[in-house]
Design a protein around this motif. Structure first.
Motif: not given
Length: 222
Positions: A13, A35, A38-39, A42, A121, A125
């Motif tokens: 990732d 992270r 990013l989560d 998403i 992802k 994303f």
């Protein structure tokens, strides 16, 4: 035709780049924040990526978060850099494989990209960023930079396969290839209607690209 590359590629990732001065002591916190961002992006979209929500999701106090990322733009810039760095490492490993042809290496890159499109992802994303780039100049600049870096290995291999093409012609073909593959995200990405056809799409894509590159002449792209 059996897929020689099936399940060969797993793109992490994020890959964190060393920064000037180092940050060994805070590296875990730094990665934890990225992270969490990013989560959020998403699962809830870019609008959910506020500094307060990232702080809450990462379990880091807002003041501590701003120590690592003073602004949201700094956070987004580092997030995109960490994402594209993970692909660059995989692409670089393929480009420098020994005892294999440039055609085979380009095939590997295409399969990596297309199989990655099938992940949650990537399906969530990148389209989120595409939509935002229509209205946000900062995101537009970052996304263009990201894709330019991702196309570079393809440009190298296209030039190796067909040395008669100029640098600009190789760049144009790489742009066409990237656009063609990324366009499959909405149709054959994670949980999309034609996700089951991705193996066929991989074969069609690779054959079409290789035939195009091998047969292309400088006069075809004046």
């Amino acid at each position: 035709m059996k897929n020689r590359f099936k399940n060969k590629f797993i793109v992490p990732d994020l890959v964190l780049q060393e920064r000037e001065g180092g940050y060994d002591k805070g590296r875990d916190v730094y990665e934890q924040i990225l992270r969490a961002a990013l989560d959020l992006l998403i699962d809830q979209g870019y609008r959910a990526v506020s500094m307060r929500r990232v702080a809450a999701a990462s379990g880091v106090k807002l003041g501590n978060l701003t120590y690592y990322f003073p602004t949201k733009e700094d956070l987004v810039r580092e997030l995109l850099n960490a994402v594209i760095s993970s692909y660059e490492i995989e692409f670089d490993a393929i480009v420098h494989e020994e005892d294999t042809t440039a055609i085979h290496r380009l095939e590997e890159i295409c399969v990596l990209i297309l199989e990655d499109i099938g992940t949650k992802k990537t399906t969530r994303f990148f389209p989120e960023l595409w939509a935002l780039s229509n209205h946000d100049d900062f995101v537009l600049e970052r996304i263009q930079e990201l894709y330019a870096r991702a196309r570079h290995p393809m440009v190298q291999l296209i030039s190796e396969i067909n040395p008669a093409l100029s640098a600009d012609q190789c760049e144009t073909i790489a742009l066409f290839m990237s656009a063609s593959m990324e366009g499959m995200t909405i149709f054959a990405g994670f949980e999309k209607p034609f996700a089951g056809k991705m193996p066929w799409l991989e074969r069609l894509t690779i054959k079409s690209f290789i035939d195009l590159i091998v047969s292309m002449t400088p006069e075809d792209l004046p």
